[in-house]
Write an enzyme that holds these catalytic residues in place. Sequence first.
Site, PDB file in Angstrom:
ATOM      1  N   ASP A  22      27.804   8.382  -0.365  1.00  0.00           N
ATOM      2  CA  ASP A  22      27.216   6.877  -0.732  1.00  0.00           C
ATOM      3  C   ASP A  22      26.032   7.071  -1.365  1.00  0.00           C
ATOM      4  O   ASP A  22      25.079   8.626  -2.257  1.00  0.00           O
ATOM      5  CB  ASP A  22      26.782   6.010   0.159  1.00  0.00           C
ATOM      6  CG  ASP A  22      25.940   7.700   1.264  1.00  0.00           C
ATOM      7  OD1 ASP A  22      24.427   7.639   0.911  1.00  0.00           O
ATOM      8  OD2 ASP A  22      26.238   8.122   2.166  1.00  0.00           O
ATOM      9  N   HIS A  65      29.565  17.050  -3.352  1.00  0.00           N
ATOM     10  CA  HIS A  65      31.003  16.697  -2.155  1.00  0.00           C
ATOM     11  C   HIS A  65      31.661  15.826  -3.445  1.00  0.00           C
ATOM     12  O   HIS A  65      32.670  15.001  -3.121  1.00  0.00           O
ATOM     13  CB  HIS A  65      31.087  16.298  -1.085  1.00  0.00           C
ATOM     14  CG  HIS A  65      31.240  17.453  -0.253  1.00  0.00           C
ATOM     15  ND1 HIS A  65      31.727  17.244   0.956  1.00  0.00           N
ATOM     16  CD2 HIS A  65      31.415  18.632  -0.578  1.00  0.00           C
ATOM     17  CE1 HIS A  65      32.045  19.095   1.917  1.00  0.00           C
ATOM     18  NE2 HIS A  65      31.211  19.059   1.230  1.00  0.00           N
ATOM     19  N   PHE A 108      -7.893  -2.456 -11.988  1.00  0.00           N
ATOM     20  CA  PHE A 108      -7.186  -3.999 -11.756  1.00  0.00           C
ATOM     21  C   PHE A 108      -7.064  -4.172 -13.209  1.00  0.00           C
ATOM     22  O   PHE A 108      -8.053  -4.037 -14.082  1.00  0.00           O
ATOM     23  CB  PHE A 108      -7.798  -4.876 -11.053  1.00  0.00           C
ATOM     24  CG  PHE A 108      -8.142  -3.840  -8.956  1.00  0.00           C
ATOM     25  CD1 PHE A 108      -6.547  -4.611  -8.854  1.00  0.00           C
ATOM     26  CD2 PHE A 108      -8.941  -3.403  -8.446  1.00  0.00           C
ATOM     27  CE1 PHE A 108      -6.664  -4.464  -7.118  1.00  0.00           C
ATOM     28  CE2 PHE A 108      -8.568  -3.302  -7.276  1.00  0.00           C
ATOM     29  CZ  PHE A 108      -7.021  -4.032  -6.518  1.00  0.00           C
ATOM     30  N   LYS A 136     -19.100 -10.084  -5.093  1.00  0.00           N
ATOM     31  CA  LYS A 136     -18.939 -10.321  -6.394  1.00  0.00           C
ATOM     32  C   LYS A 136     -20.060 -11.754  -6.682  1.00  0.00           C
ATOM     33  O   LYS A 136     -20.400 -12.684  -6.003  1.00  0.00           O
ATOM     34  CB  LYS A 136     -17.479 -10.675  -6.635  1.00  0.00           C
ATOM     35  CG  LYS A 136     -17.256 -11.792  -5.246  1.00  0.00           C
ATOM     36  CD  LYS A 136     -15.195 -11.402  -6.080  1.00  0.00           C
ATOM     37  CE  LYS A 136     -14.815 -13.100  -5.435  1.00  0.00           C
ATOM     38  NZ  LYS A 136     -13.125 -12.899  -5.422  1.00  0.00           N
TER      39      LYS A 136
END
Length: 476
Positions: A112, A150, A355, A390
């Site tokens: 998988d 495998h 940011f 701020k």
Amino acid sequence: MEQAHIKLVDRLYKELLSGSLGIFAGAGFSQGAGYVNWKELLRPIAVDLDLDVDEETDLVALAQYHFTKHGENRNRLNHQLVEAFSKDAEPTENHRILARLPIATYWTTNYDRLIEKSLKDAHKVVDVKYCLDHLPITKYRRDAVVFKMHGDVEHPNDAVLTRDDCERYHLEMAPFIDALKGDLISKTLLFIGFSFTDPNLDYILSRVRVLYEKNRKQSECILRRVHRGNGESQERFEYRKRKQEFFERELVRYGLIVTHVNEYEEITDILRALESRYRRQSVFISGAAYDYGPFTAQEGELFVFELAKDLSRRDKRILSGFGLGVGSAVVAGVIEATVKAGHALNDDRLVVRPFPQAGPGEMALDELWSAYRADMLKRAGTAIFVFGDKLIDGEVVPSSGMREEFNLALKNGVFPIPVGRTGAMAKELWNEVIKRIDDGKMKVSPEIRELFEQLGDDARTLDEIRISILKLVALI
């Protein structure tokens, strides 16, 4: 957690920091996602042979019987493999924990793609190798390599399924064996979800033991203790216990340290503890200061500078969003500590993510910032909150961004350290943490409780506050 589990986490953590930890995943690692083990994979094949898969121990031989019966036509086997492993499944928590850790090497006998998916979901570049043509090619700037010894579900005709495949493996896939030998010699592999009935693995381990018996690297294995089944006789249970004991002695002979769990859920607890310990080395410093409250700008910046420098000198990895009035001091502190210690300034020392100030794409700027914050907090184990204000429309207000980062810290299991002495939003968050401790929502020792009290004491100097923070970080 059992003492043996704690010791295992200690050993794995040491290898993780040195870059020597790898993973070897067996079928059990994918069962939690809904995929079948070998026995269930071959159940329809056994029915076609008029055999009972529950009575068979050599499942490779079972696949060979079917291959031989149908004139060496493996169409049915291929169809069964594709049908069993092509259904959509999501990686388990174990997959996701390992994907978040700095592990660069994965081996698996599974067909998988859960390991690859979990790594990609963790934003890592994955180099998958399931055939010989893949081995000499290295994907550019890869974060992890996954060896699928495998084969892969999308290429069933090349998958190792039958005894013929196993018998020819050491000839046709010798470079894979050599690569695994190298990792077994130089790395510590954690064997997880594995039954150790694979003939190829037995072949490789035995040769590594013979070649490097006196000087080989030990690997780790997690096994579930034998449990007595419903209706099982005591005699049969004792027999299976003896068999497991002999089996474990063989694993020790191959250079594996065996750690037992009673239930598979305990494996997740072990991996969580490993991740938590690793993340504790990463400290996120959250802060923004237009107004430094009772302090001057010079005093506030010097406090942050010295704090970042001291944390870096203690080998902490510093994460920062480069907040106003704080970010430059964080960077300067880490750089000075790194240069004076003669270390290289890289992502192991400092991760700075300013940011974005514009969002020309489809996502609004506040959405970008939220995603940004969430990604940074997932990488940290501790978050320190300082100042937090701020300027909005000419008025100084508490930082809503710091509030969001605090909430994300709690959500992601990051230990929060708001420094109430610095005022603004940090003071609000400090009051909340004290209340959470008093209400029992946040369980800490009396010593940690006392240190938290000191962080909000207005009579203390910033140097005294810094020392209390360092003690807290060390304790947790």
